[in-house]
Write an enzyme that holds these catalytic residues in place. Structure first.
Site, PDB file in Angstrom:
ATOM      1  N   PRO A  43     -54.311   4.413 -14.091  1.00  0.00           N
ATOM      2  CA  PRO A  43     -53.324   3.916 -13.143  1.00  0.00           C
ATOM      3  C   PRO A  43     -52.486   4.993 -12.458  1.00  0.00           C
ATOM      4  O   PRO A  43     -51.745   4.686 -11.525  1.00  0.00           O
ATOM      5  CB  PRO A  43     -52.428   3.043 -14.014  1.00  0.00           C
ATOM      6  CG  PRO A  43     -52.529   3.658 -15.365  1.00  0.00           C
ATOM      7  CD  PRO A  43     -53.928   4.177 -15.481  1.00  0.00           C
ATOM      8  N   ASP A  47     -60.610   9.010  -4.203  1.00  0.00           N
ATOM      9  CA  ASP A  47     -59.672   8.261  -3.377  1.00  0.00           C
ATOM     10  C   ASP A  47     -58.440   9.125  -3.191  1.00  0.00           C
ATOM     11  O   ASP A  47     -58.150   9.989  -4.002  1.00  0.00           O
ATOM     12  CB  ASP A  47     -59.275   6.961  -4.081  1.00  0.00           C
ATOM     13  CG  ASP A  47     -60.375   5.924  -4.004  1.00  0.00           C
ATOM     14  OD1 ASP A  47     -61.167   5.981  -3.046  1.00  0.00           O
ATOM     15  OD2 ASP A  47     -60.454   5.077  -4.900  1.00  0.00           O
ATOM     16  N   LYS A  58     -59.463   5.204   1.272  1.00  0.00           N
ATOM     17  CA  LYS A  58     -59.064   4.497   2.476  1.00  0.00           C
ATOM     18  C   LYS A  58     -57.702   4.956   2.964  1.00  0.00           C
ATOM     19  O   LYS A  58     -57.393   4.889   4.142  1.00  0.00           O
ATOM     20  CB  LYS A  58     -59.061   2.993   2.229  1.00  0.00           C
ATOM     21  CG  LYS A  58     -60.455   2.473   2.064  1.00  0.00           C
ATOM     22  CD  LYS A  58     -60.449   1.044   1.558  1.00  0.00           C
ATOM     23  CE  LYS A  58     -61.692   0.731   0.764  1.00  0.00           C
ATOM     24  NZ  LYS A  58     -61.735   1.426  -0.545  1.00  0.00           N
ATOM     25  N   GLY A  71     -59.310   4.541  -8.703  1.00  0.00           N
ATOM     26  CA  GLY A  71     -58.057   4.226  -9.376  1.00  0.00           C
ATOM     27  C   GLY A  71     -58.256   3.132 -10.411  1.00  0.00           C
ATOM     28  O   GLY A  71     -59.087   2.236 -10.237  1.00  0.00           O
ATOM     29  N   GLY A  72     -57.526   3.214 -11.521  1.00  0.00           N
ATOM     30  CA  GLY A  72     -57.587   2.155 -12.530  1.00  0.00           C
ATOM     31  C   GLY A  72     -58.966   2.043 -13.135  1.00  0.00           C
ATOM     32  O   GLY A  72     -59.552   3.028 -13.574  1.00  0.00           O
ATOM     33  N   ASP A  73     -59.493   0.841 -13.132  1.00  0.00           N
ATOM     34  CA  ASP A  73     -60.846   0.589 -13.625  1.00  0.00           C
ATOM     35  C   ASP A  73     -61.758   0.322 -12.426  1.00  0.00           C
ATOM     36  O   ASP A  73     -61.369  -0.392 -11.502  1.00  0.00           O
ATOM     37  CB  ASP A  73     -60.837  -0.634 -14.552  1.00  0.00           C
ATOM     38  CG  ASP A  73     -62.217  -0.915 -15.089  1.00  0.00           C
ATOM     39  OD1 ASP A  73     -62.539  -0.397 -16.172  1.00  0.00           O
ATOM     40  OD2 ASP A  73     -62.995  -1.642 -14.415  1.00  0.00           O
ATOM     41  N   MET A 119     -52.830  -5.869  -4.942  1.00  0.00           N
ATOM     42  CA  MET A 119     -52.953  -5.831  -3.483  1.00  0.00           C
ATOM     43  C   MET A 119     -52.167  -6.960  -2.822  1.00  0.00           C
ATOM     44  O   MET A 119     -52.580  -7.476  -1.780  1.00  0.00           O
ATOM     45  CB  MET A 119     -54.431  -5.899  -3.059  1.00  0.00           C
ATOM     46  CG  MET A 119     -55.227  -4.701  -3.523  1.00  0.00           C
ATOM     47  SD  MET A 119     -56.958  -4.742  -3.048  1.00  0.00           S
ATOM     48  CE  MET A 119     -57.636  -5.798  -4.307  1.00  0.00           C
ATOM     49  N   ALA A 170     -46.640   2.241 -10.727  1.00  0.00           N
ATOM     50  CA  ALA A 170     -46.676   2.120 -12.183  1.00  0.00           C
ATOM     51  C   ALA A 170     -47.249   3.349 -12.869  1.00  0.00           C
ATOM     52  O   ALA A 170     -48.223   3.938 -12.388  1.00  0.00           O
ATOM     53  CB  ALA A 170     -47.509   0.899 -12.568  1.00  0.00           C
TER      54      ALA A 170
HETATM   55  N1  SAH Z   1     -59.182  -0.649  -9.769  1.00  0.00           N
HETATM   56  C1  SAH Z   1     -57.742  -0.614  -9.684  1.00  0.00           C
HETATM   57  C2  SAH Z   1     -57.204  -1.619  -8.706  1.00  0.00           C
HETATM   58  C3  SAH Z   1     -57.629  -1.358  -7.298  1.00  0.00           C
HETATM   59  S1  SAH Z   1     -56.933  -2.487  -6.165  1.00  0.00           S
HETATM   60  C4  SAH Z   1     -57.168  -0.834 -11.082  1.00  0.00           C
HETATM   61  O1  SAH Z   1     -57.891  -1.238 -11.996  1.00  0.00           O
HETATM   62  O2  SAH Z   1     -55.982  -0.577 -11.279  1.00  0.00           O
HETATM   63  C5  SAH Z   1     -55.482  -1.618  -5.649  1.00  0.00           C
HETATM   64  C6  SAH Z   1     -54.251  -2.324  -6.162  1.00  0.00           C
HETATM   65  O3  SAH Z   1     -54.036  -1.957  -7.503  1.00  0.00           O
HETATM   66  C7  SAH Z   1     -52.976  -1.973  -5.450  1.00  0.00           C
HETATM   67  O4  SAH Z   1     -52.810  -2.745  -4.282  1.00  0.00           O
HETATM   68  C8  SAH Z   1     -51.947  -2.326  -6.479  1.00  0.00           C
HETATM   69  O5  SAH Z   1     -51.690  -3.706  -6.512  1.00  0.00           O
HETATM   70  C9  SAH Z   1     -52.670  -1.971  -7.765  1.00  0.00           C
HETATM   71  N2  SAH Z   1     -52.301  -0.642  -8.277  1.00  0.00           N
HETATM   72  C10 SAH Z   1     -53.124   0.388  -8.495  1.00  0.00           C
HETATM   73  N3  SAH Z   1     -52.445   1.428  -9.030  1.00  0.00           N
HETATM   74  C11 SAH Z   1     -51.173   1.021  -9.150  1.00  0.00           C
HETATM   75  C12 SAH Z   1     -49.982   1.627  -9.634  1.00  0.00           C
HETATM   76  N4  SAH Z   1     -49.971   2.877 -10.119  1.00  0.00           N
HETATM   77  N5  SAH Z   1     -48.838   0.904  -9.612  1.00  0.00           N
HETATM   78  C13 SAH Z   1     -48.824  -0.351  -9.135  1.00  0.00           C
HETATM   79  N6  SAH Z   1     -49.912  -0.952  -8.663  1.00  0.00           N
HETATM   80  C14 SAH Z   1     -51.070  -0.299  -8.674  1.00  0.00           C
END
Ligand code: SAH
Length: 505
Positions: free
Chosen positions: A12, A35, A57, A88-90, A171, A200
């Protein structure tokens, strides 16, 4: 060897939430497709030999449409490369990882999926909101809400509104009003908990918690920025009791670490653990000049004065002098100026006693010590290519003949310096830590006069011990914070003590 594509989750934001597998793959990838959102700390884990392509993007200048991203991954893997697609994230949580995997499968390219910690779970966790809890939530639902304001969203609002578990919207920040409105319209209580978590897990994370009824007003006041998550559910009320992240002693404080990179890591880690937003004053890597011509001229011609502005300049000058079969006798009859005590010490170590040495490590401080009338005086200034020109300009203004002798180049991570400069310009630095006298000098020398004045006026200066404090005093300020013993642990403790004392006053 056949190539392979790795669809890797970056977590994250907090670099320490990267998985071991992700770090391992970044270290020996041939190509990394990124990204724009990925942090500097994560980027630092990419191996030196990897090619890095920005496809995110948000980096509009570099953005690639999805089909071109797919084509890139496939082509490069087919060339035999180890390609890391970092997301980002998963990668499979609203990350289009599924689509990319389908394309790879269709193209017959070997691939592996490396799950990451999703912001949908980690974001709430860093806000003190467990997404499930035996007393409050037995389910958690993840929803993409970027079309929540249009009629045909495919989101099952009536069903969502009936859930008594936790709902996390990704999102959806721009559509917060529509989300609240639909949930309430389809029967959810306006008193249900609702929180927005911005950025976050990062040092500048912000959380606003309330209820569906209050959240819009709270958010409007807070001026939150994206990326942001919306969390709906009774678990939100736990934020008040178990928020551990923003309650750490240095949370929200911007602290500069000025040590060389490897040594800095322990201090950085300790400060970050205490919640600080750590800015690293970039270590300076030294490289040979593009051309030796100007330094050779300083060595081969006769000068009235040679000015050494740094220890690196001394090292490079003498190396070149000796390489030409010369020795210190070549300097006989030449006056020598050294900027800073360390530079002077290095000259003495080579058998040269400097004639003038200003107290502080600032080249313009030589000016009062040099003749007002420079006519007929030839001076060579030995320094880095990237130095500041005030000294040369002023000597010329006084009528002197002045040559710049480029002895080396400094390659600083200028992007980090930009971040630091921006923080200084807005007086947003809270503490600057110093772990040696030379870091004090290096730090202040790199700043403009205005930046130096701002730091001295607005930031608290933290010293690891007596010699470092002495160096700070030379810049006209008593250190605000001094470690009880000369260790980074004690320095961090002193910073925490000073900052918490200050804020409870
Ligand atoms: N694959 C990612 C999500 C991608 S969609 C995951 O698993 O986290 C992108 C959305 O993720 C953003 O619009 C937001 O809602 C959320 N997001 C990703 N990183 C974030 C962060 N550090 N803090 C808050 N929201 C986050």
């Amino acid at each position: 060897m056949a190539g392979k594509v790795y669809l890797v989750g970056a977590g994250p934001g907090d670099a320490r939430l990267l998985t071991l597998r992700a770090a391992e793959l970044l270290a020996d990838a041939d190509l990394v497709a990124l990204d724009a959102l990925v942090s500097d700390d994560i980027r630092a884990k990419i191996g030196k030999s990897a090619e890095v392509v920005y496809v995110g993007k948000r980096a509009s200048a570099h953005a690639l449409p999805q089909d071109q991203i797919n084509a890139l991954l496939i082509d490069e893997a087919k060339k035999g490369k180890r390609v890391v697609r970092l997301k980002g994230g998963d990668p499979f949580v609203f990350g289009r990882g599924g689509e990319e995997a389908e394309e790879l499968a269709a193209a017959g390219v070997d691939f592996e999926v490396v799950p990451g910690i999703s912001s949908a779970i980690a974001g709430p966790a860093y806000a003190g909101i467990p997404v499930t809890h035996r007393a409050y939530a037995t389910s958690v639902t993840l929803v993409t809400a970027h079309e929540a304001d249009s009629g045909s969203t495919g989101i099952a609002w009536p069903a969502l509104a009936q859930l008594d578990g936790t709902i996390v919207f990704l999102m959806g920040f721009a559509n917060l009003p529509a989300i609240v409105q639909r949930l309430v319209e389809f029967g959810m209580s306006p008193e249900r908990g609702c929180a927005v978590i911005s950025k976050a897990t990062r040092a500048d994370q912000r959380v606003v918690a309330g209820t569906l009824r209050t959240i819009e007003a709270l958010v409007a006041n807070a001026r939150l920025e994206t990326p942001a998550l919306i969390v709906v559910g009774d678990v939100v009320k736990l934020h008040e009791t178990i928020d551990w992240f923003s309650t750490r002693p240095l949370f929200g404080k911007r602290v500069v670490v000025t040590r060389a990179r490897e040594q800095a890591s322990q201090l950085k880690r300790l400060l970050e653990e205490a919640g600080a937003d750590v800015l690293q004053f970039p270590t300076i890597e030294i490289a040979p000049p593009e051309s030796w011509a100007s330094l050779d001229r300083a060595i081969d011609e006769r000068w009235d004065w040679l000015v050494f502005t740094s220890t690196n300049g001394v090292a490079s000058f003498f190396e070149r002098l000796f390489a030409k079969g010369n020795d210190v006798r070549a300097l006989a009859g030449t006056k020598i100026a050294a900027v800073g005590q360390a530079t002077a010490a290095d000259l003495r170590a080579r058998g040269v006693q400097p004639d003038v040495v200003p107290e502080r490590f600032i080249s313009t401080e030589l000016l009062p010590l040099l003749a007002e009338d420079q006519r007929g005086i030839r001076t060579a200034v030995i320094r880095a290519e990237e130095g500041r020109d005030e000294l040369l300009d002023e000597l010329r203004r006084r009528g002197g003949e002045v040559a710049l002798a480029v002895a080396y180049r400094t390659i600083a991570a200028e992007n980090e310096l930009d971040e630091l400069r921006a923080a200084i310009a807005s007086d947003a630095l809270d503490v600057v830590t110093f772990t040696s006298a030379s870091t004090v000098d290096r730090f202040f020398e790199k700043l403009t006069d205005d930046e130096r004045a701002r730091v001295l006026a607005h930031a608290r200066l933290a010293s690891i011990g007596a010699t470092t404090s002495e160096a700070i005093r030379r810049y006209g300020k008593e250190p605000d914070i001094v470690a009880e013993e000369a260790t980074v642990v004690a320095l961090c403790a002193a910073v925490i003590e000073a900052v918490t004392l200050h804020s409870t006053r």
